[in-house]
Design a protein around this motif. Sequence first.
Motif, PDB file in Angstrom:
ATOM      1  N   SER A  36       0.821  -1.212   0.000  1.00 49.67           N
ATOM      2  CA  SER A  36       0.000   0.000   0.000  1.00 49.67           C
ATOM      3  C   SER A  36       0.854   1.260   0.000  1.00 49.67           C
ATOM      4  O   SER A  36       0.489   2.260  -0.612  1.00 49.67           O
ATOM      5  CB  SER A  36      -0.942   0.015   1.209  1.00 49.67           C
ATOM      6  N   ILE A  37       1.983   1.214   0.692  1.00 51.42           N
ATOM      7  CA  ILE A  37       2.888   2.370   0.669  1.00 51.42           C
ATOM      8  C   ILE A  37       3.362   2.596  -0.767  1.00 51.42           C
ATOM      9  O   ILE A  37       3.325   3.722  -1.278  1.00 51.42           O
ATOM     10  CB  ILE A  37       4.105   2.142   1.614  1.00 51.42           C
ATOM     11  N   ALA A  38       3.773   1.514  -1.417  1.00 55.61           N
ATOM     12  CA  ALA A  38       4.250   1.622  -2.802  1.00 55.61           C
ATOM     13  C   ALA A  38       3.144   2.192  -3.701  1.00 55.61           C
ATOM     14  O   ALA A  38       3.399   3.076  -4.526  1.00 55.61           O
ATOM     15  CB  ALA A  38       4.710   0.256  -3.293  1.00 55.61           C
ATOM     16  N   ALA A  39       1.925   1.702  -3.524  1.00 55.45           N
ATOM     17  CA  ALA A  39       0.810   2.174  -4.357  1.00 55.45           C
ATOM     18  C   ALA A  39       0.535   3.657  -4.107  1.00 55.45           C
ATOM     19  O   ALA A  39       0.341   4.424  -5.055  1.00 55.45           O
ATOM     20  CB  ALA A  39      -0.440   1.336  -4.078  1.00 55.45           C
ATOM     21  N   CYS A  40       0.541   4.060  -2.850  1.00 57.21           N
ATOM     22  CA  CYS A  40       0.273   5.474  -2.526  1.00 57.21           C
ATOM     23  C   CYS A  40       1.354   6.382  -3.098  1.00 57.21           C
ATOM     24  O   CYS A  40       1.068   7.476  -3.589  1.00 57.21           O
ATOM     25  CB  CYS A  40       0.143   5.664  -1.015  1.00 57.21           C
ATOM     26  N   LEU A  41       2.607   5.917  -3.059  1.00 57.66           N
ATOM     27  CA  LEU A  41       3.698   6.698  -3.644  1.00 57.66           C
ATOM     28  C   LEU A  41       3.457   6.900  -5.134  1.00 57.66           C
ATOM     29  O   LEU A  41       3.600   7.993  -5.662  1.00 57.66           O
ATOM     30  CB  LEU A  41       5.036   5.978  -3.428  1.00 57.66           C
ATOM     31  N   GLU A  42       3.060   5.836  -5.810  1.00 57.42           N
ATOM     32  CA  GLU A  42       2.821   5.916  -7.255  1.00 57.42           C
ATOM     33  C   GLU A  42       1.621   6.796  -7.584  1.00 57.42           C
ATOM     34  O   GLU A  42       1.606   7.512  -8.578  1.00 57.42           O
ATOM     35  CB  GLU A  42       2.594   4.518  -7.847  1.00 57.42           C
ATOM     36  N   LEU A  43       0.594   6.706  -6.736  1.00 58.25           N
ATOM     37  CA  LEU A  43      -0.672   7.391  -7.045  1.00 58.25           C
ATOM     38  C   LEU A  43      -0.669   8.861  -6.627  1.00 58.25           C
ATOM     39  O   LEU A  43      -1.611   9.596  -6.924  1.00 58.25           O
ATOM     40  CB  LEU A  43      -1.837   6.645  -6.376  1.00 58.25           C
ATOM     41  N   GLY A  44       0.369   9.287  -5.925  1.00 59.40           N
ATOM     42  CA  GLY A  44       0.465  10.705  -5.552  1.00 59.40           C
ATOM     43  C   GLY A  44      -0.239  11.061  -4.257  1.00 59.40           C
ATOM     44  O   GLY A  44      -0.507  12.232  -3.998  1.00 59.40           O
ATOM     45  N   VAL A  45      -0.523  10.048  -3.432  1.00 63.68           N
ATOM     46  CA  VAL A  45      -1.110  10.292  -2.108  1.00 63.68           C
ATOM     47  C   VAL A  45      -0.009  10.842  -1.203  1.00 63.68           C
ATOM     48  O   VAL A  45       1.121  10.355  -1.237  1.00 63.68           O
ATOM     49  CB  VAL A  45      -1.687   8.969  -1.531  1.00 63.68           C
ATOM     50  N   ARG A  46      -0.300  11.859  -0.390  1.00 66.90           N
ATOM     51  CA  ARG A  46       0.738  12.489   0.430  1.00 66.90           C
ATOM     52  C   ARG A  46       0.762  11.979   1.871  1.00 66.90           C
ATOM     53  O   ARG A  46       1.775  12.052   2.560  1.00 66.90           O
ATOM     54  CB  ARG A  46       0.583  14.014   0.426  1.00 66.90           C
ATOM     55  N   TYR A  47      -0.396  11.510   2.360  1.00 68.75           N
ATOM     56  CA  TYR A  47      -0.486  10.987   3.732  1.00 68.75           C
ATOM     57  C   TYR A  47      -1.202   9.643   3.704  1.00 68.75           C
ATOM     58  O   TYR A  47      -2.286   9.538   3.112  1.00 68.75           O
ATOM     59  CB  TYR A  47      -1.286  11.919   4.646  1.00 68.75           C
ATOM     60  N   LEU A  48      -0.610   8.645   4.336  1.00 63.62           N
ATOM     61  CA  LEU A  48      -1.254   7.344   4.489  1.00 63.62           C
ATOM     62  C   LEU A  48      -1.260   7.031   5.982  1.00 63.62           C
ATOM     63  O   LEU A  48      -0.202   6.916   6.607  1.00 63.62           O
ATOM     64  CB  LEU A  48      -0.473   6.264   3.725  1.00 63.62           C
ATOM     65  N   THR A  49      -2.469   6.946   6.548  1.00 65.74           N
ATOM     66  CA  THR A  49      -2.559   6.597   7.971  1.00 65.74           C
ATOM     67  C   THR A  49      -3.004   5.152   8.100  1.00 65.74           C
ATOM     68  O   THR A  49      -3.978   4.731   7.456  1.00 65.74           O
ATOM     69  CB  THR A  49      -3.556   7.520   8.699  1.00 65.74           C
TER      70      THR A  49
END
Length: 261
Positions: free
Chosen positions: A67-80
């Motif tokens: 999920s961290i990898a996906a959020c990095l790719e998708l441009g999400v800035r905060y993942l809680t």
Amino acid sequence: MTGTPTRASLEAFFTTKTDRALLDRFDPRQAPAHVAVIMDGNGRWAAKRALPRLFGHRAGAKAVRESIAACLELGVRYLTIYSFSSENWRRSADEVDGLMSLFIEVLEAEMENLMDKRVRVLLIGSEAGVPEATLTAFRRAEEKTAGNDRLTLVVALNYGGRLEITEAVRLIARDVAAGEQDPDAITEETLAAHLYTHAIPDPDLVIRTSGEMRVSNFLLWQIAYSELWVTSTLWPDFKRGDMLKALVDYQGRTRRFGGRS
Ligand code: IPE
Ligand code: IPE
Ligand code: MG
């Protein structure tokens, strides 16, 4: 890479036919800034395989990496990520101890990757009762990653929404008693400024895995206007395509914040 993801970078990451079809519906300029996840279903994942619950938590840690990898790719800035609630102490000592050690192990194993990907770690929750070694591992990770700027990974550990609000009220009451806060001047902003999340924007999207339709004391104040997305997929089975699907569904929603569009 920072800023808006490109089609080429997204295609390099999302390679299956299903994911590519979802990509066609994803607008990289409109990614939610903050995604918060109730990572549920580790125990059921293990039970389905007749394995001890801790195996489910280990598999869940792999899903966090994905999920961290996906959020990095998708441009999400905060993942809680909701990693341990203030109510999870009710579980067996074996499970609790196993989780507290697992956090340390995973932080150590992932540190190089977090630095490489410029992920900042931030811990939220109450320190009370959390083993010293676990707290130390998180404090070290926070210090080491403090300068990272691509994604902030907020780890909610020994976190409870009611506990957080109660602690905030206690702090404000102290200021009032000390004559430093006028009770009539207390606003929503005053309260928000005393929460663990004072430096973090409210979640745009809350994901819960494994089908339960409840918030289980997660970010009660902050999710007032968040979009909710529930999947029956168990957390250890949650893949990059599931994150993409959640974001695509999110982009199809109309957020009104009480007004009319
Ligand atoms: C979520 O999975 C992880 C934590 C709460 C630490 P669970 O352990 O709650 O898994 P289920 O709900 O029993 O399947
Ligand atoms: C929520 O899951 C807490 C975390 C994911 C850490 P639980 O499994 O503890 O929630 P309930 O008990 O089903 O509400
Ligand atoms: Mg659960």
